[in-house]
Enzyme design. Sequence first.
Site, short mmCIF file in Angstrom:
data_model
loop_
_atom_site.label_atom_id
_atom_site.label_comp_id
_atom_site.label_asym_id
_atom_site.label_seq_id
_atom_site.Cartn_x
_atom_site.Cartn_y
_atom_site.Cartn_z
N SER A 51 31.68 105.59 72.31
CA SER A 51 31.38 105.79 73.73
C SER A 51 30.14 106.66 73.90
CB SER A 51 32.62 106.38 74.43
OG SER A 51 32.50 106.32 75.82
N ASP B 12 36.16 95.33 78.22
CA ASP B 12 36.03 96.78 78.25
C ASP B 12 35.63 97.17 79.67
OD1 ASP B 12 35.32 99.46 78.04
OD2 ASP B 12 34.25 99.21 76.14
N HIS C 126 38.52 100.29 75.84
CA HIS C 126 37.35 101.07 75.46
C HIS C 126 37.52 101.85 74.16
CE1 HIS C 126 33.48 102.86 76.34
NE2 HIS C 126 33.97 104.09 76.36
#
Length: 267
Positions: free
Chosen positions: A95, A217, A245
């Site tokens: 991320s 996602d 995610h």
Amino acid sequence: MDVRRRNNVSIAGPVDGPVVVLAHGFGCDQNMWRLVVPALAQQYRVVTFDYVGSGGSDLSAWSHERYSSLEGYASDVVEVCEELDLKRAVFVGHSVSAMIGVLAARAAPERIGALVMVAPSPRYINDDGYRGGFSAQDIDELLASLESNYLGWSATMAPVIMGNPQRPELGQELTNSFCATDPDIARVFARTTFLSDSREDVRTVSVPTLVLECAQDAIAPRGVGAYVHAAIPGSRLVTLDATGHCPQLSAPEATAEAIVDFLRSLT
């Protein structure tokens, strides 16, 4: 400064193996990698750590000034690499850590020799010719909700971020991780994350790079992975048959396999 203690550094795998550094995202800690580490540690020296303010890090080392920008987190990465005297390590960032890795690799190219970006997003807010997945109003509302009631926000958002509603235990784990973070620190990291724009930084990447996206996602939609892949010459894009995610939790075997395949290609 005891960097190992500050960032709660852990090491697994063979001492003389190639080095892989695993970095967690917002609201998480190194425990998010626990299902991937054993597969990697069979052949590689695996370094995990917590950003200051997360997990088992030294909270006394946190400062608003340092950690209100992604560069502050990148400095953590560089200092961990320097403390361990890592050379040409492969940095795996989940991320927002994917963009932190970009900054760290630029700051210390002798320390980081390749990047793996897991569910990356260089900008969350839509812009002319760019679809990050959120409008500016979406992010404003998200941050306002987070800042007014962090625990309530965590309980609502964590299952959305995780996806996989048929596996509620995953959403609960992410909720617990969010809730374990000091709300004041989380508010700063959230603003740093969701208001960031690393599109120009991504275009400077010159090391071998794997972009690892999920088929579905809610935070980093497919178009974002394609954007990052197009922005980095020679990068490899792999779409996991995974939802949510956090594929290192929802699809750890596929995630580890994709990372190992990339690592093997480097040698």
